[in-house]
Design an enzyme around this catalytic site. Sequence first.
Site, short mmCIF file in Angstrom:
data_model
loop_
_atom_site.label_atom_id
_atom_site.label_comp_id
_atom_site.label_asym_id
_atom_site.label_seq_id
_atom_site.Cartn_x
_atom_site.Cartn_y
_atom_site.Cartn_z
N ASN A 109 6.55 3.53 10.27
CA ASN A 109 5.75 4.21 9.24
C ASN A 109 4.75 3.19 8.70
O ASN A 109 5.11 2.30 7.93
CB ASN A 109 6.69 4.71 8.13
CG ASN A 109 5.93 5.26 6.94
OD1 ASN A 109 4.73 5.51 7.01
ND2 ASN A 109 6.64 5.44 5.83
N TRP A 110 3.49 3.35 9.12
CA TRP A 110 2.48 2.35 8.74
C TRP A 110 1.96 2.56 7.31
O TRP A 110 1.19 1.73 6.82
CB TRP A 110 1.31 2.38 9.73
CG TRP A 110 1.69 1.96 11.12
CD1 TRP A 110 2.86 1.33 11.50
CD2 TRP A 110 0.92 2.13 12.32
NE1 TRP A 110 2.86 1.11 12.85
CE2 TRP A 110 1.68 1.58 13.39
CE3 TRP A 110 -0.33 2.68 12.60
CZ2 TRP A 110 1.22 1.58 14.70
CZ3 TRP A 110 -0.78 2.67 13.91
CH2 TRP A 110 -0.02 2.12 14.95
N LYS A 111 2.34 3.66 6.70
CA LYS A 111 1.89 3.96 5.32
C LYS A 111 0.35 3.85 5.26
O LYS A 111 -0.32 4.16 6.22
CB LYS A 111 2.59 3.05 4.32
CG LYS A 111 4.12 3.09 4.53
CD LYS A 111 4.91 2.43 3.45
CE LYS A 111 6.39 2.55 3.77
NZ LYS A 111 7.27 2.04 2.73
N HIS A 152 9.16 11.69 2.15
CA HIS A 152 9.29 10.24 1.96
C HIS A 152 9.32 9.95 0.45
O HIS A 152 8.61 10.59 -0.32
CB HIS A 152 8.13 9.50 2.63
CG HIS A 152 8.34 8.02 2.65
ND1 HIS A 152 8.12 7.23 1.54
CD2 HIS A 152 8.80 7.19 3.62
CE1 HIS A 152 8.42 5.97 1.84
NE2 HIS A 152 8.83 5.92 3.10
N GLU A 192 8.03 7.76 -1.35
CA GLU A 192 6.75 7.45 -1.97
C GLU A 192 5.99 8.73 -2.31
O GLU A 192 5.27 8.80 -3.29
CB GLU A 192 5.94 6.51 -1.07
CG GLU A 192 6.48 5.09 -1.18
CD GLU A 192 6.33 4.25 0.07
OE1 GLU A 192 5.50 4.56 0.93
OE2 GLU A 192 7.08 3.25 0.18
N GLU A 246 16.99 6.80 3.26
CA GLU A 246 16.20 5.65 2.80
C GLU A 246 16.49 5.42 1.31
O GLU A 246 15.86 6.05 0.45
CB GLU A 246 14.71 5.94 2.98
CG GLU A 246 14.29 6.11 4.42
CD GLU A 246 12.84 5.72 4.61
OE1 GLU A 246 12.58 4.80 5.39
OE2 GLU A 246 11.97 6.31 3.95
N GLY A 306 10.76 -1.63 1.05
CA GLY A 306 9.72 -2.61 0.75
C GLY A 306 10.18 -3.72 -0.17
O GLY A 306 9.37 -4.48 -0.70
N SER A 317 13.78 -1.82 4.47
CA SER A 317 13.79 -3.24 4.83
C SER A 317 14.52 -3.52 6.14
O SER A 317 15.23 -4.53 6.27
CB SER A 317 14.37 -4.08 3.68
OG SER A 317 13.56 -3.93 2.53
N GLY A 337 9.15 0.42 7.80
CA GLY A 337 7.86 0.35 7.11
C GLY A 337 7.19 -0.98 7.39
O GLY A 337 6.55 -1.18 8.42
P1 PGA Z 1 10.27 -0.74 4.55
O1 PGA Z 1 9.86 0.82 4.41
O2 PGA Z 1 10.79 -0.92 5.95
O3 PGA Z 1 9.01 -1.49 4.28
O4 PGA Z 1 11.34 -0.99 3.54
C1 PGA Z 1 10.64 1.84 4.97
C2 PGA Z 1 9.98 3.17 4.70
O5 PGA Z 1 9.41 3.37 3.64
O6 PGA Z 1 10.02 4.08 5.57
#
Ligand code: PGA
Length: 256
Positions: free
Chosen positions: A9-11, A95, A97, A167, A173, A212, A233
């Site tokens: 997931n490149w966000k 997600h 976010e 998650e 993150g 993470s 991510g």
């Molecule tokens: P992260 O994000 O690997 O940077 O913790 C995971 C995600 O949000 O899918």
Amino acid sequence: MQRPIVAGNWKMNGNLGSIATLVDAIEAGTGGLDRVRVVLFPPFVYLPQVSHRLKGTAISLGAQTLSEHTAGAFTGEVSASMLLDFDCSYVLVGHSERRNLSRESDLLVARKFVAARDAGLTPVLCVGESLQEREQGATEAVVARQLRVVLDLAGVQRFEGAVVAYEPVWAIGTGMTATPEQAQEVHAFIRRTLAEDNAGLATSLPILYGGSVRAANAAELLAMPDIDGGLVGGASLDASEFLGIAAAAQRHSEGT
Ligand code: PGA
């Protein structure tokens, strides 16, 4: 054993140049990984570019969200059929976010799940608790609620061909990965919850862990019986980290 899924997931990261470099490196590095399903989730505007680059490869493409509507006056939104135009087969739904920053409710997430499924996309339904909820001992209640709203609106049959991602928000993150045991506990709970509605389907449902994940911790997470892959991510923006995770999944799948 089903093929583990390693999803990136490149966000909201990257640009034309960096994405071209990243896709090329991932494509070159995953050529021999025949026991892993690799899926990339670029920002919307780069879907045509990445779709073009992935043609003829074994890597699948996904979007980071979609509209719950099929078409119409919804400025800024992107429908499931538009994603299909660019060969997306996956889409992230719910997600954290988007739940937190864009105020997506459980019900909206459920509608998006239905829109994705009905269009023939594979939704990756993200669920997970905040740190405060974990500290209050509410992890299972939160995850159960997030699943229940989708199960009630969509019906358990729509989970056939879907994916769930656990998650924990506190692990995203932050570098604070859940321990394999913490993740396994919730993954098993997710499977039990779905089994209440359909036991067979719950057994075969892929459940990914996200939060993470890195090359260094992927193997121990994948070793857990109910962890079927990773939603990655930050580490998915670094080709060598991401390929390290994919290689760990391949070794796990081969039993080596
Ligand atoms: P992260 O994000 O690997 O940077 O913790 C995971 C995600 O949000 O899918």
